[in-house]
Motif scaffolding. Structure first.
Motif, short mmCIF file in Angstrom:
data_model
loop_
_atom_site.label_atom_id
_atom_site.label_comp_id
_atom_site.label_asym_id
_atom_site.label_seq_id
_atom_site.Cartn_x
_atom_site.Cartn_y
_atom_site.Cartn_z
N ARG A 158 -0.15 -7.99 7.74
CA ARG A 158 0.51 -7.75 6.45
C ARG A 158 -0.13 -8.57 5.35
O ARG A 158 -0.36 -8.07 4.23
CB ARG A 158 2.00 -8.09 6.56
N ALA B 276 1.97 1.11 11.52
CA ALA B 276 1.40 1.85 10.40
C ALA B 276 2.38 1.87 9.22
O ALA B 276 1.97 1.68 8.06
CB ALA B 276 1.06 3.28 10.82
N SER B 277 3.65 2.07 9.49
CA SER B 277 4.65 2.06 8.40
C SER B 277 4.74 0.69 7.76
O SER B 277 4.86 0.57 6.53
CB SER B 277 6.01 2.47 8.95
N ASP C 172 1.69 0.26 5.62
CA ASP C 172 1.76 1.18 4.49
C ASP C 172 2.60 0.58 3.36
O ASP C 172 2.27 0.71 2.18
CB ASP C 172 2.35 2.51 4.95
N TRP C 173 3.69 -0.11 3.74
CA TRP C 173 4.55 -0.75 2.75
C TRP C 173 3.98 -2.08 2.26
O TRP C 173 4.26 -2.51 1.14
CB TRP C 173 5.93 -1.00 3.34
N LEU D 169 -2.97 0.21 0.10
CA LEU D 169 -3.66 1.29 0.80
C LEU D 169 -2.70 2.07 1.69
O LEU D 169 -1.85 1.47 2.35
CB LEU D 169 -4.80 0.73 1.65
N PRO D 170 -2.84 3.38 1.76
CA PRO D 170 -2.02 4.16 2.69
C PRO D 170 -2.45 3.84 4.12
O PRO D 170 -3.63 3.60 4.42
CB PRO D 170 -2.33 5.61 2.32
N ALA D 171 -1.48 3.83 5.02
CA ALA D 171 -1.76 3.55 6.43
C ALA D 171 -1.06 4.59 7.29
O ALA D 171 0.04 5.05 6.96
CB ALA D 171 -1.27 2.15 6.80
N SER D 172 -1.70 4.95 8.39
CA SER D 172 -1.11 5.91 9.31
C SER D 172 -1.58 5.60 10.73
O SER D 172 -2.61 4.95 10.93
CB SER D 172 -1.52 7.35 8.94
N THR D 173 -0.79 6.04 11.69
CA THR D 173 -1.22 5.93 13.08
C THR D 173 -2.36 6.92 13.31
O THR D 173 -2.27 8.09 12.93
CB THR D 173 -0.06 6.23 14.03
N HIS E 242 -8.29 4.04 3.36
CA HIS E 242 -7.19 4.42 4.24
C HIS E 242 -7.23 3.53 5.47
O HIS E 242 -8.30 3.18 5.97
CB HIS E 242 -7.29 5.88 4.65
N TYR F 9 -6.20 3.08 9.45
CA TYR F 9 -5.91 3.83 10.66
C TYR F 9 -5.53 2.84 11.76
O TYR F 9 -6.30 1.93 12.07
CB TYR F 9 -7.13 4.64 11.10
#
Length: 331
Positions: free
Chosen positions: A20, A49-50, A53-54, A58-62, A73, A75
């Motif tokens: 974080r 990932a969530s 993301d918060w 940057l956006p984050a995803s599994t 991004h 990953y």
């Protein structure tokens, strides 16, 4: 594409807070894809990932198998799957565990080198033992940038210390300073390199991806180590890699020296508990046989069984004393 297109990050125990802090420091226009491995338990799902993301811009995803790697991004490796880079995309596999983990950090780091050569920034954060150290050394050998969380700032300093022992020139900083540091390294970096000519690195990465040609190759690297794999009991082969010697069995389980010692300690403890249970069960049975012999009027048989129960009780006491001690080789 100018700049370092790949940032790879590995963490273990205590890693969520460190991750974080790192992603909080990334700029919103970071010109690199970021891939993250955090050691997780095999079952269930991950909310990492969530959380990331918060935590930052940057956006984050599994990661999903086949995801195209896009700059800016994040990953995140899903539980029980290695995350690697293949043809500019995420690749997921349930390949052999490395250092007792899946996902493991070393396969991700090696695959990033295979994909981008020196155009990689590798980051090792808090954690126990030494997963990530060999992968970071591979990045360093191919002129990539290497970054390690300051061990004094890490909740668990073992992984950062192991990484620095192999890559002493890696940049170090506290977790809250690593985001800007990584961003600067991305901006200073050369263009993406072609895939390096490193047969060992390429083969080791392919094994993690369950590439059957690599797994069945009769010319696999290494020499017999005279040790057994604690996961499958197969023979281990010593694989020299720079200043480090690692171990891999024929089905693919891979071990650093520290991780192998830790798993051997766990196996030894399990064997001692099993021996203790067996001895206590036998002692209890001998006492029952002694009672039965007394009831039948056979005192000699009763005495023999009580003697055996006492010997087993003494042996059990010695095993309990061993279990109460720290395993050999641990601080």
């Amino acid at each position: 594409m100018s700049g370092r297109p790949l940032v790879v990050v590995g963490a273990s125990a205590g890693g969520v807070e460190s991750l974080r802090a790192v992603v909080r420091g990334f700029p919103p226009d970071l010109p690199a894809a970021v891939l993250v491995v955090l050691h997780t338990t095999p079952g269930g799902s991950s909310v990492l990932a969530s959380i990331l993301d918060w935590a930052g811009p940057l956006p984050a995803s599994t990661a999903v198998d086949g995801d195209e790697l896009l700059p800016g991004h994040i990953y995140v490796a899903p539980p029980d799957h290695h995350l690697t880079v293949l043809d500019g995309r995420c690749s997921l596999s349930r390949g052999p565990q490395e250092n007792g983990h899946r996902p493991a950090i070393d396969p991700l780091f090696r695959s990033a080198v295979r994909a981008a050569g020196s155009a990689v920034v590798g980051v090792v954060l808090t954690g126990m033992l030494d997963d990530g150290a060999a992968g970071l050394a591979a990045i360093a050998r191919h002129a990539g940038a290497t970054v390690v969380q300051d061990p004094a700032d890490a909740l668990y300093p073992s992984m950062p210390q192991a990484a620095l022992s192999l890559v002493p020139n890696a940049a170090t900083a506290s977790a809250d300073k690593l985001g800007p540091l990584v961003a600067d390294l991305v901006q200073q970096a050369p263009a993406i390199d072609p895939t390096p000519d490193d047969p060992l690195l390429n083969q080791e990465t392919a094994i993690a991806e369950l590439d059957m040609d690599a797994l069945n190759d009769p010319d696999r690297p290494g020499v017999p180590a005279g040790l057994g794999c604690p996961d499958c009991n197969g023979a281990l082969f010593a694989v020299p890699e720079g200043a480090l010697t690692r171990y891999r069995c024929r089905v693919g389980h891979a071990w650093s020296p520290e991780s192998l010692l830790a798993r051997q300690n766990a196996a030894m403890e399990g064997a001692l508990w099993m021996a203790l249970r067996t001895m206590e069960d036998k002692a209890a049975l001998h006492r029952r046989l002694a009672d039965s012999a007394n009831d039948r009027g056979a005192p000699l048989v009763a005495t023999q069984n009580l003697r055996s129960a006492g010997e087993l009780g003494e042996a059990a006491r010695l095993i309990r004393d061993l279990l109460a001690q720290e395993p050999p080789g641990q601080p």
